[in-house]
Design a protein around this motif. Structure first.
Motif, PDB file in Angstrom:
ATOM      1  N   ALA A 382      48.814  19.686  58.425  1.00 27.98           N
ATOM      2  CA  ALA A 382      49.220  21.023  58.855  1.00 27.98           C
ATOM      3  C   ALA A 382      48.134  21.669  59.704  1.00 27.98           C
ATOM      4  O   ALA A 382      48.409  22.279  60.751  1.00 27.98           O
ATOM      5  CB  ALA A 382      49.531  21.894  57.636  1.00 27.98           C
ATOM      6  N   GLY A 383      46.878  21.541  59.255  1.00 31.32           N
ATOM      7  CA  GLY A 383      45.772  22.102  60.030  1.00 31.32           C
ATOM      8  C   GLY A 383      45.656  21.464  61.404  1.00 31.32           C
ATOM      9  O   GLY A 383      45.403  22.142  62.409  1.00 31.32           O
ATOM     10  N   LEU A 384      45.861  20.145  61.459  1.00 29.85           N
ATOM     11  CA  LEU A 384      45.788  19.430  62.741  1.00 29.85           C
ATOM     12  C   LEU A 384      46.901  19.883  63.683  1.00 29.85           C
ATOM     13  O   LEU A 384      46.673  20.104  64.880  1.00 29.85           O
ATOM     14  CB  LEU A 384      45.892  17.927  62.477  1.00 29.85           C
ATOM     15  CG  LEU A 384      45.632  16.981  63.658  1.00 29.85           C
ATOM     16  CD1 LEU A 384      44.224  17.176  64.193  1.00 29.85           C
ATOM     17  CD2 LEU A 384      45.834  15.532  63.219  1.00 29.85           C
ATOM     18  N   LEU A 385      48.110  20.044  63.161  1.00 30.38           N
ATOM     19  CA  LEU A 385      49.233  20.471  63.990  1.00 30.38           C
ATOM     20  C   LEU A 385      49.034  21.898  64.516  1.00 30.38           C
ATOM     21  O   LEU A 385      49.340  22.192  65.681  1.00 30.38           O
ATOM     22  CB  LEU A 385      50.534  20.393  63.192  1.00 30.38           C
ATOM     23  CG  LEU A 385      51.061  18.979  62.903  1.00 30.38           C
ATOM     24  CD1 LEU A 385      52.202  19.031  61.899  1.00 30.38           C
ATOM     25  CD2 LEU A 385      51.518  18.292  64.183  1.00 30.38           C
ATOM     26  N   LEU A 386      48.531  22.787  63.677  1.00 28.63           N
ATOM     27  CA  LEU A 386      48.308  24.159  64.116  1.00 28.63           C
ATOM     28  C   LEU A 386      47.175  24.243  65.129  1.00 28.63           C
ATOM     29  O   LEU A 386      47.234  25.022  66.089  1.00 28.63           O
ATOM     30  CB  LEU A 386      48.029  25.052  62.911  1.00 28.63           C
ATOM     31  CG  LEU A 386      49.237  25.237  61.970  1.00 28.63           C
ATOM     32  CD1 LEU A 386      48.832  25.986  60.707  1.00 28.63           C
ATOM     33  CD2 LEU A 386      50.369  25.966  62.682  1.00 28.63           C
ATOM     34  N   ALA A 387      46.127  23.422  64.939  1.00 26.48           N
ATOM     35  CA  ALA A 387      45.047  23.378  65.933  1.00 26.48           C
ATOM     36  C   ALA A 387      45.560  22.839  67.262  1.00 26.48           C
ATOM     37  O   ALA A 387      45.209  23.342  68.343  1.00 26.48           O
ATOM     38  CB  ALA A 387      43.894  22.513  65.413  1.00 26.48           C
ATOM     39  N   MET A 388      46.416  21.817  67.203  1.00 29.47           N
ATOM     40  CA  MET A 388      47.016  21.273  68.419  1.00 29.47           C
ATOM     41  C   MET A 388      47.858  22.334  69.131  1.00 29.47           C
ATOM     42  O   MET A 388      47.861  22.423  70.359  1.00 29.47           O
ATOM     43  CB  MET A 388      47.885  20.068  68.083  1.00 29.47           C
ATOM     44  CG  MET A 388      48.665  19.494  69.257  1.00 29.47           C
ATOM     45  SD  MET A 388      50.118  18.561  68.736  1.00 29.47           S
ATOM     46  CE  MET A 388      51.090  19.843  67.956  1.00 29.47           C
ATOM     47  N   THR A 389      48.567  23.140  68.341  1.00 28.71           N
ATOM     48  CA  THR A 389      49.377  24.201  68.930  1.00 28.71           C
ATOM     49  C   THR A 389      48.525  25.151  69.762  1.00 28.71           C
ATOM     50  O   THR A 389      48.880  25.517  70.888  1.00 28.71           O
ATOM     51  CB  THR A 389      50.098  24.996  67.827  1.00 28.71           C
ATOM     52  OG1 THR A 389      50.911  24.110  67.050  1.00 28.71           O
ATOM     53  CG2 THR A 389      50.980  26.091  68.435  1.00 28.71           C
ATOM     54  N   ALA A 390      47.369  25.529  69.200  1.00 30.55           N
ATOM     55  CA  ALA A 390      46.484  26.453  69.905  1.00 30.55           C
ATOM     56  C   ALA A 390      45.956  25.844  71.202  1.00 30.55           C
ATOM     57  O   ALA A 390      45.819  26.530  72.217  1.00 30.55           O
ATOM     58  CB  ALA A 390      45.325  26.849  68.997  1.00 30.55           C
ATOM     59  N   VAL A 391      45.669  24.542  71.177  1.00 25.89           N
ATOM     60  CA  VAL A 391      45.101  23.884  72.363  1.00 25.89           C
ATOM     61  C   VAL A 391      46.157  23.654  73.435  1.00 25.89           C
ATOM     62  O   VAL A 391      45.998  24.029  74.598  1.00 25.89           O
ATOM     63  CB  VAL A 391      44.435  22.552  71.968  1.00 25.89           C
ATOM     64  CG1 VAL A 391      44.006  21.779  73.218  1.00 25.89           C
ATOM     65  CG2 VAL A 391      43.229  22.803  71.073  1.00 25.89           C
ATOM     66  N   THR A 392      47.283  23.045  73.047  1.00 28.52           N
ATOM     67  CA  THR A 392      48.282  22.668  74.047  1.00 28.52           C
ATOM     68  C   THR A 392      49.057  23.866  74.580  1.00 28.52           C
ATOM     69  O   THR A 392      49.656  23.786  75.652  1.00 28.52           O
ATOM     70  CB  THR A 392      49.263  21.633  73.480  1.00 28.52           C
ATOM     71  OG1 THR A 392      49.927  22.176  72.327  1.00 28.52           O
ATOM     72  CG2 THR A 392      48.542  20.358  73.091  1.00 28.52           C
ATOM     73  N   SER A 393      49.059  24.986  73.832  1.00 31.49           N
ATOM     74  CA  SER A 393      49.774  26.165  74.330  1.00 31.49           C
ATOM     75  C   SER A 393      49.177  26.680  75.633  1.00 31.49           C
ATOM     76  O   SER A 393      49.876  27.273  76.460  1.00 31.49           O
ATOM     77  CB  SER A 393      49.760  27.275  73.276  1.00 31.49           C
ATOM     78  OG  SER A 393      48.435  27.719  73.027  1.00 31.49           O
ATOM     79  N   THR A 394      47.889  26.441  75.837  1.00 32.23           N
ATOM     80  CA  THR A 394      47.249  26.864  77.088  1.00 32.23           C
ATOM     81  C   THR A 394      47.501  25.875  78.219  1.00 32.23           C
ATOM     82  O   THR A 394      47.264  26.184  79.381  1.00 32.23           O
ATOM     83  CB  THR A 394      45.734  27.017  76.893  1.00 32.23           C
ATOM     84  OG1 THR A 394      45.151  25.733  76.628  1.00 32.23           O
ATOM     85  CG2 THR A 394      45.414  27.950  75.725  1.00 32.23           C
TER      86      THR A 394
END
Length: 427
Positions: A382-394
């Motif tokens: 879950a932490g990895l997916l949420l961190a990915m969300t923050a990165v790829t959203s940009t």
């Protein structure tokens, strides 16, 4: 007429039917091959070899396979590959009938089926925008239908059919899969011919493969689209490795209940594929991709904290919906913006990244569960997916996507000068 009101061409119906039949056969073989291996050995490592063999072609030949697809006629590649896979499956079927089936033979068949899948899937991804044009809305509709049918055939109907057919005889599911490939080959062969990409100056295969990979890594939008499934596979395999154990120890359910959990996830996947176009229109593709990524991370977090099987099933359904929508929006956007002569290489590079990431996720899940407890891999995922969300959203913003679509439209326009063969879209 807008793309929303435009009908999909007749050729798409034949492509949809072919891929649905082939997916049904895939679901049959995905259930039957491990069960066949289990009739030969109880050695976990031997069983793992059969399972892993099917993924090796993507790890070894992913980018090179894409370069070859960009050189070949894509329709012909698809039907020849499926015809070859139909013939290939006759070998283990005959071996099973004469009681000479072995683990090395099953592993070799799994490897060759995976190699065929590499070429077929890459060629199909590149052929679809050739057939439909590069209208994003039309591509989303087409991919939504393809994704939904593939999920239903391979996820719902295929596996139980494979188990049932195996009860009739060890050769039966293999012959059923061979028949599905043969029917798919006949349908694909009847598809309309489409103009081939303009040939490039003759270069070495390795140089062309490197150009395709470079195209992905140097473009922030395409890289963001590729990172989603790659990082997602690390997380999802970490969860998948311990999910059965989690269901048994934490949720108190057996094999039947575990099957229902997987059904809930597949049901969510169908829903996500169905609403992907709606989300893209209402939020913009970039915002929709960010929302689906966040939904996946929060769903896995909810799964880890679920106190009962019902909430766990709901969490998996939400996660499946996010995955289903992503698998429509991401590929559709890629098909709309990537030049035709690079489509095979870009698609295979993205798929290869996702396939390479999967084993790391499986190892991570097993290690965390062994070192800590069975819930730890879920929280880490879950932490990895949420961190990915923050990165790829940009990297996949609406503004960046709109600019890429405009650039693609200019490139396709006959009034515009063509870009160099391996030029990179400005990020």
């Amino acid at each position: 007429m807008t793309s929303d009101g435009q009908k999909l061409p007749t050729g798409f119906g034949r492509l949809w039917t072919a891929q649905t039949i082939s997916s049904l056969g895939d679901g049959v073989s995905h259930a039957a091959l491990p069960l066949l291996a289990l009739t030969l050995t109880r050695d976990p490592m031997a069983l793992a070899v059969v399972t892993a063999a099917g993924t090796l072609p993507w790890l070894l030949f992913g980018v090179l396979g894409g370069a070859l697809v960009d050189r070949w006629d894509r329709r012909q590649t698809m039907w020849v590959v499926d015809a070859a896979r139909a013939v290939l499956l006759a070998i283990p079927a005959a071996a099973a009938a004469f009681d000479v089936l072995s683990i090395p033979l099953l592993a070799a068949v799994a490897f060759l089926l995976g190699l065929g899948g590499l070429f077929f899937d890459t060629a199909a991804t590149a052929y679809l925008p050739d057939l439909l044009g590069r209208d994003p809305a039309l591509l989303e509709r087409a991919n939504s239908r393809l994704r939904g049918a593939q999920t239903a055939a391979a996820g719902f109907a295929g596996p139980p059919a494979g188990s049932a057919l195996l009860a009739l005889g060890r050769s039966v599911p293999l012959l059923a899969d061979a028949l599905s490939f043969a029917l798919s080959a006949l349908l694909v062969r009847s598809l309309p011919a489409v103009p081939r990409p303009v040939p490039q100056a003759r270069e070495s295969l390795l140089r062309q493969a490197r150009a395709g990979a470079s195209y992905v890594f140097r473009d922030r939008l395409l890289l963001g689209l590729a990172l989603r499934p790659a990082v997602g596979n690390v997380a999802f395999l970490a969860v998948g490795t311990v999910l059965a154990l989690f269901a048994h120890e934490r949720l108190g359910i057996g094999a039947f209940g575990f099957g229902l959990l997987l059904t809930a996830e597949a049901t969510g996947g169908l829903l996500g594929a169905g609403i992907a176009s709606f989300l893209g229109r209402r939020l913009g593709t970039g915002s929709a991709l960010t929302c689906t990524a966040a939904a996946e991370g929060l769903a896995i977090l909810g799964l880890a904290a679920a106190p009962n099987p019902y909430l766990a099933g709901l969490a998996l359904a939400v996660c499946g919906a996010g995955m289903g929508a992503t698998m429509v929006l991401g590929p559709s956007l890629r098909q709309a913006i990537v030049p035709a002569h690079l489509m095979g290489r870009v698609a295979s590079t993205s798929r290869m990244l996702a396939m390479c990431a999967a084993p790391f996720g499986a190892f991570l899940g097993g290690w965390l569960a062994t070192t800590y407890d069975v819930r730890t891999p879920l929280y880490a995922a879950a932490g990895l997916l949420l961190a990915m969300t923050a990165v790829t959203s940009t990297m996949t913003t609406n503004r960046r996507i709109e600019a890429a679509l405009r650039g693609s439209a200019d490139r396709e326009s006959p009034t515009q000068d063509s870009r160099p063969a391996d030029a990179v879209i400005a990020a």
